[in-house]
Design a protein around this motif. Structure first.
Motif, PDB file in Angstrom:
ATOM      1  N   SER A   1      18.978   6.438  25.795  1.00  0.00           N
ATOM      2  CA  SER A   1      18.962   7.897  25.719  1.00  0.00           C
ATOM      3  C   SER A   1      18.170   8.509  26.870  1.00  0.00           C
ATOM      4  N   ILE A   2      17.213   7.752  27.433  1.00  0.00           N
ATOM      5  CA  ILE A   2      16.466   8.245  28.590  1.00  0.00           C
ATOM      6  C   ILE A   2      17.383   8.314  29.803  1.00  0.00           C
ATOM      7  N   SER A   3      18.246   7.316  29.939  1.00  0.00           N
ATOM      8  CA  SER A   3      19.242   7.353  31.009  1.00  0.00           C
ATOM      9  C   SER A   3      20.169   8.556  30.838  1.00  0.00           C
ATOM     10  N   ALA A   4      20.559   8.815  29.589  1.00  0.00           N
ATOM     11  CA  ALA A   4      21.409   9.971  29.327  1.00  0.00           C
ATOM     12  C   ALA A   4      20.674  11.273  29.625  1.00  0.00           C
ATOM     13  N   GLU A   5      19.409  11.354  29.216  1.00  0.00           N
ATOM     14  CA  GLU A   5      18.604  12.546  29.495  1.00  0.00           C
ATOM     15  C   GLU A   5      18.466  12.783  30.993  1.00  0.00           C
ATOM     16  N   TRP A   6      18.198  11.727  31.737  1.00  0.00           N
ATOM     17  CA  TRP A   6      18.047  11.860  33.179  1.00  0.00           C
ATOM     18  C   TRP A   6      19.330  12.400  33.804  1.00  0.00           C
ATOM     19  N   THR A   7      20.465  11.961  33.297  1.00  0.00           N
ATOM     20  CA  THR A   7      21.753  12.477  33.775  1.00  0.00           C
ATOM     21  C   THR A   7      21.857  13.973  33.504  1.00  0.00           C
ATOM     22  N   ALA A   8      21.430  14.392  32.323  1.00  0.00           N
ATOM     23  CA  ALA A   8      21.479  15.812  31.984  1.00  0.00           C
ATOM     24  C   ALA A   8      20.551  16.617  32.877  1.00  0.00           C
ATOM     25  N   TYR A   9      19.381  16.065  33.193  1.00  0.00           N
ATOM     26  CA  TYR A   9      18.451  16.766  34.079  1.00  0.00           C
ATOM     27  C   TYR A   9      19.054  16.953  35.462  1.00  0.00           C
ATOM     28  N   ILE A  10      19.711  15.925  35.958  1.00  0.00           N
ATOM     29  CA  ILE A  10      20.349  16.023  37.276  1.00  0.00           C
ATOM     30  C   ILE A  10      21.398  17.126  37.276  1.00  0.00           C
ATOM     31  N   ALA A  11      22.123  17.239  36.172  1.00  0.00           N
ATOM     32  CA  ALA A  11      23.212  18.216  36.094  1.00  0.00           C
ATOM     33  C   ALA A  11      22.708  19.627  35.793  1.00  0.00           C
ATOM     34  N   TYR A  12      21.503  19.758  35.236  1.00  0.00           N
ATOM     35  CA  TYR A  12      21.079  21.061  34.711  1.00  0.00           C
ATOM     36  C   TYR A  12      21.099  22.201  35.733  1.00  0.00           C
ATOM     37  N   PRO A  13      20.527  22.067  36.936  1.00  0.00           N
ATOM     38  CA  PRO A  13      20.537  23.231  37.836  1.00  0.00           C
ATOM     39  C   PRO A  13      21.940  23.793  38.077  1.00  0.00           C
ATOM     40  N   LEU A  14      22.910  22.918  38.310  1.00  0.00           N
ATOM     41  CA  LEU A  14      24.280  23.395  38.516  1.00  0.00           C
ATOM     42  C   LEU A  14      24.878  23.934  37.221  1.00  0.00           C
ATOM     43  N   LEU A  15      24.605  23.249  36.120  1.00  0.00           N
ATOM     44  CA  LEU A  15      25.130  23.692  34.835  1.00  0.00           C
ATOM     45  C   LEU A  15      24.549  25.049  34.458  1.00  0.00           C
ATOM     46  N   CYS A  16      23.280  25.256  34.749  1.00  0.00           N
ATOM     47  CA  CYS A  16      22.644  26.542  34.473  1.00  0.00           C
ATOM     48  C   CYS A  16      23.307  27.661  35.268  1.00  0.00           C
ATOM     49  N   ARG A  17      23.533  27.406  36.550  1.00  0.00           N
ATOM     50  CA  ARG A  17      24.186  28.427  37.379  1.00  0.00           C
ATOM     51  C   ARG A  17      25.590  28.718  36.880  1.00  0.00           C
ATOM     52  N   LEU A  18      26.315  27.675  36.472  1.00  0.00           N
ATOM     53  CA  LEU A  18      27.665  27.884  35.938  1.00  0.00           C
ATOM     54  C   LEU A  18      27.609  28.742  34.690  1.00  0.00           C
ATOM     55  N   LEU A  19      26.695  28.409  33.786  1.00  0.00           N
ATOM     56  CA  LEU A  19      26.590  29.140  32.530  1.00  0.00           C
ATOM     57  C   LEU A  19      26.253  30.610  32.780  1.00  0.00           C
ATOM     58  N   LEU A  20      25.332  30.866  33.720  1.00  0.00           N
ATOM     59  CA  LEU A  20      24.905  32.238  33.968  1.00  0.00           C
ATOM     60  C   LEU A  20      25.957  33.050  34.709  1.00  0.00           C
ATOM     61  N   ARG A  21      26.876  32.402  35.406  1.00  0.00           N
ATOM     62  CA  ARG A  21      27.935  33.121  36.112  1.00  0.00           C
ATOM     63  C   ARG A  21      29.127  33.425  35.220  1.00  0.00           C
ATOM     64  N   LEU A  22      29.260  32.677  34.147  1.00  0.00           N
ATOM     65  CA  LEU A  22      30.381  32.895  33.250  1.00  0.00           C
ATOM     66  C   LEU A  22      30.202  34.197  32.474  1.00  0.00           C
ATOM     67  N   PRO A  23      31.284  34.919  32.209  1.00  0.00           N
ATOM     68  CA  PRO A  23      31.163  36.060  31.294  1.00  0.00           C
ATOM     69  C   PRO A  23      30.847  35.557  29.887  1.00  0.00           C
ATOM     70  N   THR A  24      30.397  36.445  29.052  1.00  0.00           N
ATOM     71  CA  THR A  24      29.969  36.038  27.710  1.00  0.00           C
ATOM     72  C   THR A  24      31.010  35.203  26.977  1.00  0.00           C
ATOM     73  N   PRO A  25      32.293  35.591  26.950  1.00  0.00           N
ATOM     74  CA  PRO A  25      33.272  34.737  26.244  1.00  0.00           C
ATOM     75  C   PRO A  25      33.350  33.336  26.837  1.00  0.00           C
TER      76      PRO A  25
END
Length: 379
Positions: free
Chosen positions: A159-183
């Motif tokens: 699960s630590i390996s999985a968490e580390w993968t999520a951390y690597i993805a988070y900055p881009l995922l955060c930007r994607l989420l914030l650019r999407l309209p609410t729906p």
């Protein structure tokens, strides 16, 4: 913009910290009571089914991880994706999980060496045996073993390996989420939830992709709509009761209903009026939550050492008997407290020292949303 009456980005949420303790204990109960290398004990006073669902604690952690990471770091990437901030974010997350991961992995390797050299015992399962090869150890040290289908010498470290993968993805995922309209981001959350009912969660990366993304969306929704304050103060207890009932009533392969309940439970605990949330925010429970990461990471090592010592020192005693397992749980808690004090906190102190130096690096580091001023909470 985040709702000003909702959770402030820097606000601590003690109830969420406290909730980590029972989740970690659930995983401990799952591994210790159902260890396939020990003779299964026939009766756990009716709790066998509950212990058998203890692995769900990991899915709660994944949701909580996404929620807390977005709670702490959202504003750092709201204005734009700066690679310096992304790099510093990953450095902070690496410093948060890697030291404890390495200490527990070295403990697992030491036990393997003793078992192989002294007792001539090695893992019978080829998949587990591969974790102790040079390649497996290197991949685990880099926290990328799940990318290549390897287990880890310390079993829970998948699960630590999985968490580390999520951390690597988070900055881009955060930007994607914030650019999407609410729906769009609401749909993303629904897809993540529905994904937990598919074969996607059969792989560690798919499992955290669903839970972590759901946690992000949940935090975004809480920030914009103040959802937790709309819940009744008995909501946390009601959801906890429903989860416990589901352990007996739902099929063994059910995951989606539990994940949906965990998401609602996280929101309930964010409500300062929630009755169960107040209990989870008590100092003793919060402390258990603070050592929960260490407990999760060390329990397999302690249990392996304990049960093998029992075989040598007390061969007539059943290691799977409750009266044998309970002392092992106590040892796990002691080991977790020591590792928290001797490994986690020193690493955190180094991190805070780095942050105190960061504002002196230049005016850009002190820009609004800069990671230099962000607190380090959660896992």
């Amino acid at each position: 913009m985040m709702n000003g009456t909702a959770l402030a980005p820097r606000q601590d949420i003690p109830a969420l910290t406290g909730a980590r303790g029972p989740a970690a204990l659930a995983v401990v109960a799952y591994h210790l009571s159902l260890d396939h290398t020990a003779e299964p004990y026939a009766s756990w006073f009716g709790l066998e089914v509950l212990f058998g669902r203890g692995s769900l604690g990991v899915d709660f952690f994944f949701i909580l991880s996404g929620f807390i990471i977005h709670h702490v770091y959202r504003d750092a990437f709201a204005a734009g994706l700066r690679w310096r901030d992304a790099g510093r974010f990953l450095l902070y997350r690496f410093a948060r999980i890697w030291p404890l991961h390495m200490v527990t992995m070295l403990g697992a390797l030491l036990l393997f060496a003793v078992a192989a050299l002294v007792f001539g015992r090695v893992p019978a399962d080829p998949a587990n045996a591969a974790a102790y090869t040079p390649t497996g150890v290197l991949l685990s040290a880099l926290m990328v073993q799940t990318w290549f289908g390897y287990a880890s010498p310390n079993v829970p470290a998948w699960s630590i390996s999985a968490e580390w993968t999520a951390y690597i993805a988070y900055p881009l995922l955060c930007r994607l989420l914030l650019r999407l309209p609410t729906p769009g981001w609401v749909l993303l959350g629904l897809l993540a939830l529905l994904g937990t009912g598919t074969a996607l969660v059969g792989h560690p990366i798919g499992r955290i992709a669903c839970g972590f993304t759901l946690g992000l969306v949940l935090r975004e929704a809480e920030g914009r709509w103040n959802l937790s304050r709309r819940l009744d103060r008995r909501a946390g207890a009601a959801v906890a009761a429903a989860v416990l009932a589901g352990c007996w009533l739902l099929p063994d392969d059910s995951l989606l209903p539990f994940v949906a309940a965990f998401a609602l439970f996280v929101l309930a605990l964010c409500n300062p009026r929630d009755l169960l949330g107040r209990a989870m925010a008590r100092p003793a429970v919060v402390y258990l939550g603070e050592i929960s990461f260490a407990l999760y990471m060390v329990h397999a090592v302690v249990w392996s050492a304990y049960k093998n010592a029992m075989r040598v020192l007390a061969p007539g005693v059943d290691a799977a008997h409750p009266l044998s397992v309970l002392p092992a749980v106590a040892l796990c808690l002691v080991a977790a407290a020591l590792l928290h004090r001797l490994v986690e906190l020193p690493a955190r102190d180094l991190l805070r020292a780095e942050r105190r130096r960061a504002p002196r690096e230049g005016a850009k580091a002190a820009a609004p949303g800069g990671l230099a001023v962000r607190p380090e909470t959660g896992r």
